[in-house]
Design a protein around this motif. Structure first.
Motif, short mmCIF file in Angstrom:
data_model
loop_
_atom_site.label_atom_id
_atom_site.label_comp_id
_atom_site.label_asym_id
_atom_site.label_seq_id
_atom_site.Cartn_x
_atom_site.Cartn_y
_atom_site.Cartn_z
N LEU A 1 0.97 57.11 29.57
CA LEU A 1 0.97 56.04 30.65
C LEU A 1 0.91 56.65 31.96
N ALA A 2 1.80 57.73 32.28
CA ALA A 2 1.68 58.24 33.62
C ALA A 2 0.47 58.54 34.00
N THR A 3 -0.41 59.35 32.93
CA THR A 3 -1.62 59.94 33.38
C THR A 3 -2.56 58.93 33.83
N THR B 1 7.38 49.46 31.58
CA THR B 1 7.46 50.34 32.53
C THR B 1 6.61 49.82 33.80
N ALA B 2 6.55 50.38 34.97
CA ALA B 2 5.78 49.81 36.33
C ALA B 2 4.46 49.82 35.90
N PHE B 3 3.91 50.41 34.66
CA PHE B 3 2.37 50.64 34.34
C PHE B 3 2.51 50.43 32.83
N GLY B 4 2.03 49.40 32.29
CA GLY B 4 2.09 49.56 30.94
C GLY B 4 3.48 49.17 30.11
N ALA B 5 3.39 49.45 29.02
CA ALA B 5 4.73 49.23 28.12
C ALA B 5 4.65 50.45 27.12
N ALA C 1 -1.94 57.22 37.32
CA ALA C 1 -2.42 58.30 38.20
C ALA C 1 -3.68 58.41 38.31
N ASP C 2 -4.53 58.36 37.19
CA ASP C 2 -6.06 58.14 37.36
C ASP C 2 -6.30 57.13 37.75
N THR C 3 -5.74 55.87 37.56
CA THR C 3 -6.37 54.74 38.28
C THR C 3 -5.92 54.74 40.00
#
Length: 360
Positions: free
Chosen positions: A44-46, A5-9, A49-51
């Motif tokens: 991953l979305a959380t 994904t755009a952030f992680g896998a 978003a926190d980042t």
């Protein structure tokens, strides 16, 4: 098959579960296993978003248990012995079974609410409020450590005990009747509590050297009976160290009390037992209740003598700051309560005047 994904896998394991992986702002790779792909994506979305919001916290930090935080908190050097003893008892009797093994990162507001509702069925209001405040303090440490973004303890008024009945302020005549009804050794103590506004532990820690000229009392100690021994320390708050002026009549009564019941030694206890030792609140409470019954008064708690002193001081027109200083309060909240009581009394006066007008 791995899907980046755009952030992680996210990828599926042979077991059928789903693995989510990402690199945190600290540069470390982290992995979590979930039963569904949706759960993995949500995690991953959380994290992403926190980042972005700069509120990210390392997930493993939240795995430290509430019990571990409690152990550290109760070992703090800045806790008074009496306070530590209270907290140890609260943790042991009201918190440990529910919270000891729970990770702080897993504590939710719903969990706290459910615990509080269940505990209220078998716990007194004071112990429940104290236990809630202790739990909130433990989780505040996790907030300060940036393990939690916010404290899940935010039940309205849960930290304030609900008394069985509101405190009542006695009249001057009622105080004088009670002072006459208790044994003579304790008559002046009743007056000092009511007209000086001292806490019981402050009054019973007074020494002869704390009685100053001009009817003034130097308050710099407090005493409590904890775990089978007397603990003498500083007053409840920093503001508790103060000098209190007594009304002339009470000051005269104190002079007579010193001459009759207190040895000449400078460190002699002013309000002691017949043997010269500290007076316990439990023993005085029994004596006080007998005096209340003898006077034909409704139920009165010894602490209401202090409440009376604050209310009478407010009735003289004392400002909030003056009340705070006299009563040893560190915040204006309590002082405002006594001023509010005087405001209500003003309504009684207006109604009495109205009755007089109606008569004419």
């Amino acid at each position: 098959m791995r899907k980046r994904t755009a952030f992680g896998a996210v990828d599926q394991l042979p077991s059928g579960k789903w693995r989510a992986r990402c690199t945190g702002p600290d540069g470390r790779r982290r992995t979590r296993i979930f039963p569904t792909k949706t759960d993995a994506r949500a995690w991953l979305a959380t994290q992403q978003a926190d980042t972005v919001r700069k509120t990210w916290r390392a997930p493993e930090l939240g795995r430290r248990s509430v019990g571990q935080y409690a152990a550290d908190y109760l070992a703090r050097d800045d806790l008074r012995e009496s306070t530590r003893s209270l907290y140890v008892g609260l943790w042991k009797h009201h918190l440990v079974d529910r919270w000891a093994d729970v990770s702080v990162g897993d504590v939710t507001s719903a969990d706290v609410r459910a615990w509080h509702t269940a505990a209220a069925k078998g716990t007194g209001p004071t112990a429940l409020a104290q236990s809630y405040r202790l739990l909130r303090s433990l989780l505040n440490v996790a907030v300060n450590d940036e393990v939690l973004a916010s404290n899940p303890c935010h039940l309205r008024n849960a930290g304030t005990p609900r008394a069985a009945r509101p405190s009542r302020s006695l009249t001057v005549a009622e105080v004088q009747a009670l002072a006459a009804a208790v044994p003579r050794r304790y008559s002046t103590l009743v007056e000092v509590l009511a007209f000086g506004g001292l806490r019981f532990g402050e009054a019973t820690a007074l020494r002869r050297c704390d009685v100053l000229d001009g009817g003034r009392l130097r308050v710099e100690r407090s005493v409590r009976y904890v775990d089978g021994r007397w603990l003498v320390g500083e007053p409840k708050t920093a503001a508790g160290r103060r000098t209190v002026s007594l009304p002339a009549r009470v000051a005269d009564s104190l002079v007579r009390h010193l001459a009759e019941f207190v040895p000449d030694a400078e460190d002699a206890i002013v309000f002691s037992t017949a043997s010269g030792s500290f007076l316990s609140g439990a023993n005085f409470g029994q004596t006080f209740r007998r005096a209340v019954t003898k006077c034909g008064l409704p139920s009165v708690r010894p602490h209401e003598l202090r409440h009376t002193g604050a209310t009478l001081a407010a009735a003289t027109g004392a400002t909030t700051k003056e009340l705070m200083r006299r009563m040893g309060h560190s915040s204006p909240d309590a002082a405002l309560l006594y001023q509010h009581a005087v405001d209500e009394r003003d309504g009684d006066i207006a109604r009495a005047l109205d009755a007089m007008l109606a008569g004419h």
